[in-house]
Design an enzyme around this catalytic site. Sequence first.
Site, PDB file in Angstrom:
ATOM      1  CG  ASP A 263      62.129  35.033  96.762  1.00  0.00           C
ATOM      2  OD1 ASP A 263      63.299  35.167  96.337  1.00  0.00           O
ATOM      3  OD2 ASP A 263      61.738  33.987  97.311  1.00  0.00           O
ATOM      4  CE1 TYR A 264      67.883  35.372  91.228  1.00  0.00           C
ATOM      5  CE2 TYR A 264      66.240  34.937  89.550  1.00  0.00           C
ATOM      6  CZ  TYR A 264      67.563  35.115  89.919  1.00  0.00           C
ATOM      7  OH  TYR A 264      68.549  35.014  88.983  1.00  0.00           O
TER       8      TYR A 264
END
Length: 709
Positions: A263-264
């Site tokens: 994820d980011y």
Amino acid sequence: MTEKQLSELLQDMTVAEKAEQLVQLNGDFYGGEDFLTGPAAAFHLTDNKAYRLGSILGSDGAARLTKLQDEFIKEQPHHIPAMFMADVIHGYKTAFPVPIALGASFDPELVRETAETAAKEASAAGIHVTFSPMADLARDSRWGRCMESFGEDPCLNSKMTAAMVRGFQGENCGDKGRVASCFKHFAAYGAVQSGRDYNVAELSERTLFEDYLLAYEAAVNAGAEMAMTAFNTLDRIPCTISRKLLRDILRDKMGFEGVLISDYNAIGETVIHGAAEDSRDAAEKAINSGVDIDMMSDCYLNNLEELVKSGEVSESLLDEAVMRVLKLKNKLGLFENPYKDASEEEEKQLHCCREHMELSRKAAAECSVLLKNNGILPLRAKKIAVIGSLCESRDIVGSWAIFADNSKTVTLRAALEEVCSDIEFQFIPSDTPDEKAIAAAKSAEAVILALGEDQLGTGESRSRTDISLPEGQKRLFEEISAVNPNTVVLLFGGRPLAIPEIAEKAAAVMELWLPGTAGCLGAADILSGKASPSGRLSMSFPYCSGQLPLSYSAFNTGRPKDNGVKEFIPFLSNYMDAPNIPLYPFGFGLSYTSFEYSPIALDRDILTADGGITASVRVKNTGDRAGKEVVQLYIRDVKGSVVRPLRELKAFKKISLAPGEEQTVSFEITEKMLRFYDINMDHTAEKGSFILYIGPDSTTENRTEFRLV
Ligand code: BGC
């Protein structure tokens, strides 16, 4: 390209070039004016390296992405095209209802169709991969991201997740109008403690396997090309560097062969979690745990090459990760046609076209849940005051509709004026009681009150401790309903809200969620009676925040309280100040007609490992309007080597019945449906008695028994 050609390409690449394929940055790195001083400086990007990376996130548009792709092909020494990934969650330019709402449709085919439509629009805009579906199970509506979940139930969540993957990808993500699907967030992000976003998750292994992992596995089995890790820790290990989760469970046990992305900045955040020393250590841990692509941190960008050269990461491991990325590019057909479906012409034809707006409207009608109706709906009143700021707001589309064309959004006001042209409306877009609102309510035959959350009140990083309505809205409801008892409440939002006062006093309550671009037209269709409400709750609605987390699939305890009893009883498992049961249970929703269920008929009542039981009910529409019913099947395993839930949804069917029409609905019960993780963590069914329920919601008492021998 053939496999052989892909291997040759890989062999020709330097370690640095390989590492670059595993880095993903967002659109700010490409063509922004402050590029060199802003994001590039923070990531120590000094030359054209950004154009040699493997993929980008968050950019769209055929014109922009075609131009960018040309740059990538020019700069990358082997002319490898980039993959363009984005969050196409519930529609692209045409937004559909948010996933929690789509869950409430109990219609996997509808979900597939919305995803297919979103894929058409997004692929025309040059997007190759969508970060969707979110397969996280959500049982705590304090968590803002329950909006992106299909809800609290593993069976419903799994069916919807699989349908969405199939909708995006079709037979092959390389086909025209298709995108690759990246399911997320692996794993158990929905279990963040206290519903606080990004918080830790603590689950027993059994609960993880039994409930939380099923929808991810459904995505793998549906052929999802990509998976994304979760921000949270599970059992005190950040999911993004958990070998057990990513290698043992996702790859080995579930057999996932696609590309795994973080994820980011989740790899970078492992340092902040306190699980990695620095970005180098984080990169080593992530790649060795099996994360192929680093989304938006500088960990792989600035360390991976060196880690391989120093031998801390083996080159064969790097090769495996790069090969997965190249294979996906190949599957998407990018080596032959790097622009895939990007076409400005098709963008014009497809985006928010009539057909897609119609689907958005229809989907909203299927997802809206009628929670209460004293007979006021469908509307017969001819003079109606419509009150609440949400009645004129365009911020009701949904919080991940980041690309949606808001100029096409149909507000509740516009929808009511269009669909109910024979009604005289007075619109007062205020969220607190004032003289104008009260006077309008007094002089109208009925009131529509639009309450709840707009799209900024829900979603990522939008957790709450209190899920009741804001004070102003509560007062508005009290004062309006006091002067006009014919008050219909329309609830917007991305989560179950606690609305006990409204449930008691409103003439009708309908949950519209965040219904998408043309969703208010679907709601107006229901209000006017052109459509019949057929959504059923995908999450239980609690009385109050203190009941959370909450699920119908609970356990008996050693001191259970009879579900029908609301009052506090000392020394039983209950609260002094709230009931155990929800205000509205999972699976619940009303119709404009009524349905009658026959007792359950079984073709036999003994189940064996190799033969099934057919269970049937006859469902009759006993009202005078056509309607849809969601026939739900639940099973309780009476006794096990570990305690078993009071009931679990195992199957459902949505049927349409004309007035007076009757239909037999049959389900096949198999031994496989009864399997669970036993005392030794073996996935098996134990012999004994089972209670079978088939009815309209999770509280049905239409039951019978059978035995597994
Ligand atoms: C979210 C993901 C999303 C990603 C890329 C993150 O903040 O958790 O769900 O796909 O951003 O936009």
